[in-house]
Design a protein around this motif. Structure first.
Motif, PDB file in Angstrom:
ATOM      1  N   PRO A  76      63.038 -24.828 -24.722  1.00 17.16           N
ATOM      2  CA  PRO A  76      63.313 -25.914 -23.766  1.00 17.16           C
ATOM      3  C   PRO A  76      64.264 -26.980 -24.293  1.00 17.16           C
ATOM      4  O   PRO A  76      65.159 -27.418 -23.573  1.00 17.16           O
ATOM      5  N   THR A  77      64.107 -27.368 -25.558  1.00 17.90           N
ATOM      6  CA  THR A  77      64.998 -28.404 -26.095  1.00 17.90           C
ATOM      7  C   THR A  77      66.453 -27.959 -26.022  1.00 17.90           C
ATOM      8  O   THR A  77      67.327 -28.725 -25.617  1.00 17.90           O
ATOM      9  N   TYR A  78      66.714 -26.714 -26.380  1.00 22.56           N
ATOM     10  CA  TYR A  78      68.099 -26.244 -26.387  1.00 22.56           C
ATOM     11  C   TYR A  78      68.651 -26.119 -24.962  1.00 22.56           C
ATOM     12  O   TYR A  78      69.821 -26.393 -24.720  1.00 22.56           O
ATOM     13  N   ALA A 112      67.708 -27.914 -22.420  1.00 19.56           N
ATOM     14  CA  ALA A 112      67.947 -29.293 -21.965  1.00 19.56           C
ATOM     15  C   ALA A 112      69.209 -29.858 -22.597  1.00 19.56           C
ATOM     16  O   ALA A 112      70.013 -30.509 -21.923  1.00 19.56           O
TER      17      ALA A 112
END
Lengths: 503, 150
Positions: B13-15, B17
């Motif tokens: 998810p971080t990447y 986003a």
């Protein structure tokens, strides 16, 4: 001082009109109704219910309803903290510690009662202080020029980015994203369209309310889809509702101290309420003759933090109403509520709309009273709501969000915005990127942009003017110090991970 | 419940986003040049967007470099499908009106994502939609397009 109290009295007399009392009752019930549902904090609750206030008969009625929803939602959050150990918001985490232990011992009733009564007393103290301090702040703020506003906006943004919890790097990232999104629409200085891509619906900028409801309401239910295994959450009994004489004597001091601490700490934009709760809890534990009871169901551990939390929440209205700067996500949502009613919070609000200014302050008090009169006796009913199955809860919130958003302007584009930001909000949440700083920055974007460019104009193209004026210089220095301190402490704790390509 | 991330992947998810925000930063940063930085002897509308976009690019690098949050979980199928359903709803509702689109969305939501029986999903969807119609168009007098536009 007497003039302020006289005007507060006038505001209260307006708020006590039967129609306004009805709005207060509806708001209080709706706020608690949604706020008590597990996983829904005050921000989500107010965001979801915001469109309903649009349909109140008058701006004051709408604002009273909004304030009552706010207090109802806060109380709903306390209820789940005590009964389920599920805090509705970060500031209620402290309440969980002793509140839940009290509930496990069959003393949920006194815990809930003292939370409501402590909140009421703290709210009363804070509203009176707000009535006294607010006009002074507003008079002072009228003298601010663009450099001061630029510094203040930066101050608010730096605090919200670093104090919202989690990684300050992610907090600042969200502030920057909020600033970019807030710049979409017609530039107020040159009249040029910025980043509208010829889409009519965003010519005047991205609408705040559908965005809020998407980022908080829809994103929340999307996130809840990951954990649908919620069974019966409630296993504790409420027990006797009213506190005993001993409970009262143990709670009086913490409530008084919590009210004062909360008010002063609540003035800090960003993380006032949680800081206030934590400070109150720490202080009460230190002052207690039986500190070993803290963490095992000490009523002072509920009374102090709940009072501090409520007082801080009220104090956070001071920067909002007098400077037009929302200090946290909740006041950012309330800011949107005021804008819907064509009320622009800021230093001129007291001059241009004194009725609304005093009405807002009085409405907070009315909301607080309604909470005590209506919500406390109905605690048994709220508890039953904890048994609502998650599928029904989720579908209901989705429906309210869709119909509520559409009802504001009868525009399908708002439904699209809602869904789009629902998806974005879910992704951001998955990536531990908090939407709170984004919303605050979104609201402050145009203030910052206008102040920046006007300051540069005043300084013949240079921004040095911000450093040459004493007040803006001090504000900027404090903001920088806080930002640097937070980042310093964060990078001290976190070891930077090498990029995948470096491994 | 979806599983915790064992290793970082592009679908983390971080990447995802960061990628989304990278597109945003580049769009706004490049767009700032078209808006101008000095217009009619005054700072132009492109000044702040450019400054913020550059700062955002730097911050995104820091986000990628910092350790992933301990509680970061991989994407689950249900929310992704739900996002798709809500976007489809937003596209079709101007054509079908609120009644048909909302009923369909709620049935899919309750039956598909919460695995309730079809009968329960239909009954609950009809009940909820009817309640919404009573509150908004009837009580709050909100003009709503209930049926198809054609």
């Amino acid at each position: 001082m007497f003039e302020a109290l006289e005007k507060l009295g006038y505001g209260i007399s307006l708020s006590l009109e039967p129609s306004n009392l009805l709005y207060a009752a509806i708001g209080s019930v709706l706020g608690t109704l949604v706020g008590v549902l597990p996983g829904l904090g005050p921000v989500t609750t107010i965001a979801v219910l915001l469109p309903l206030t649009y349909h109140a008969g008058s701006p004051l009625g709408a604002i009273i309803m909004l304030a009552s929803i706010y207090y109802g939602a806060m109380y709903g959050g306390s209820t789940t903290s005590i009964l389920l150990k599920v805090p509705g918001e970060a500031a209620s985490v402290i309440t969980c510690i002793d509140g839940y232990q009290m509930a496990k011992k069959g003393r949920a009733g006194p815990a809930l009662a003292i939370a409501a009564i402590g909140s009421f007393i703290a709210g009363t103290v804070a509203v009176c202080a707000l009535a006294l301090v607010g006009p002074l702040f507003a008079k002072f703020a009228v003298t601010f020029g663009p450099p001061e506003y630029f510094a203040l906006a930066l101050f608010g943004l730096s605090l919200s980015a670093t104090l919202s919890g989690g990684s300050p790097v992610r907090g600042i990232t969200m502030v920057l994203v909020g600033l970019l999104l807030g710049l979409v629409g017609i530039d107020t200085i040159t009249g040029v369209e910025r980043y509208t891509f010829n889409i009519m619906a965003i010519t005047d900028g991205i609408d705040l309310v559908p965005m809020l409801m998407g980022l908080f309401g829809v994103a929340e239910i999307l996130h809840n889809l990951e954990d649908k295994s919620r069974g019966s959450l409630l296993s504790t009994k409420i027990g006797r509702l009213f506190p005993s004489r001993q409970d009262w004597s143990e709670s009086a001091g913490p409530i008084a101290r919590g009210s004062v601490i909360g008010f002063f700490v609540g003035l800090i934009p960003g993380g006032g309420a949680i800081l206030a709760s934590l400070m109150s809890y720490t202080l009460e534990k230190k002052l207690s003759k039986t500190p070993e009871q803290f963490g095992h169901g000490a009523i002072a551990g509920v009374a102090g933090p709940e009072s501090a939390n409520n007082s801080a929440a009220t104090a956070s209205f001071i920067p909002l109403l007098t400077l037009g700067l929302p200090g946290n996500a909740v006041t950012a949502v309330l800011f949107a509520g005021l804008l819907i009613q064509n009320v622009q919070p800021g230093p001129l609000m007291l001059v241009k709309n004194p009725d609304v200014f005093w009405g807002v302050i009085a409405s907070m008090y009315v909301g607080n009273i309604m909470l005590l009169v209506l919500n406390l006796p109905l605690v048994g009913l709220w508890v039953q709501l904890l048994r609502v199955p998650s599928w029904l809860l989720s579908a209901t919130i989705l429906l309210i969000a869709i119909f509520g958003t559409y009802s504001l302007r009868s525009n399908f584009a708002d439904v699209t915005t809602l869904m789009l930001f629902g998806g974005i909000g879910y992704l951001l949440r998955k990536a531990s990127l908090d939407a709170g700083p984004l919303i605050m920055a979104f609201i402050l974007a145009n203030i910052l942009d206008t102040a920046l460019r006007q300051s540069m104009l005043m300084g013949d193209g240079s921004l040095m003017i911000v450093l040459q004026r004493p007040l803006s210089l001090i504000i900027l220095l404090v903001a920088t110090l806080i930002l640097v301190a937070q980042l310093w402490s964060y990078f001290g704790r976190v070891r930077v991970r090498p990029l995948p390509s470096e491994t | 419940m979806n599983r915790p991330l064992a290793t970082a992947r592009l679908t983390t998810p971080t990447y995802v986003a960061v990628l989304m925000l990278l597109v945003l930063a580049l769009t706004f940063g490049l767009g700032a040049f078209r808006l101008g930085f000095w217009v009619d002897d005054a700072p132009g509308p492109g000044v702040l967007p450019l400054a913020v976009s550059i700062a955002l690019l730097v911050l995104l690098v820091l986000v990628v470099r910092e350790p992933l949050p301990a509680d970061e979980r991989a994407f689950a199928l249900a929310p992704a499908a739900a996002i798709l359903a809500t976007i489809v709803y937003a596209i079709v509702v101007p054509y079908t009106g609120f009644v048909i689109a909302t009923l369909a969305l709620l049935i899919v939501w309750i039956r598909g994502f919460y695995r309730q029986s079809l009968l329960r999903a239909v009954v609950a969807s009809v009940g909820l939609t009817a309640s919404g119609l009573v509150i908004f168009p009837l009580l709050l007098k909100v003009p709503m397009q209930l049926g198809p536009a054609w």
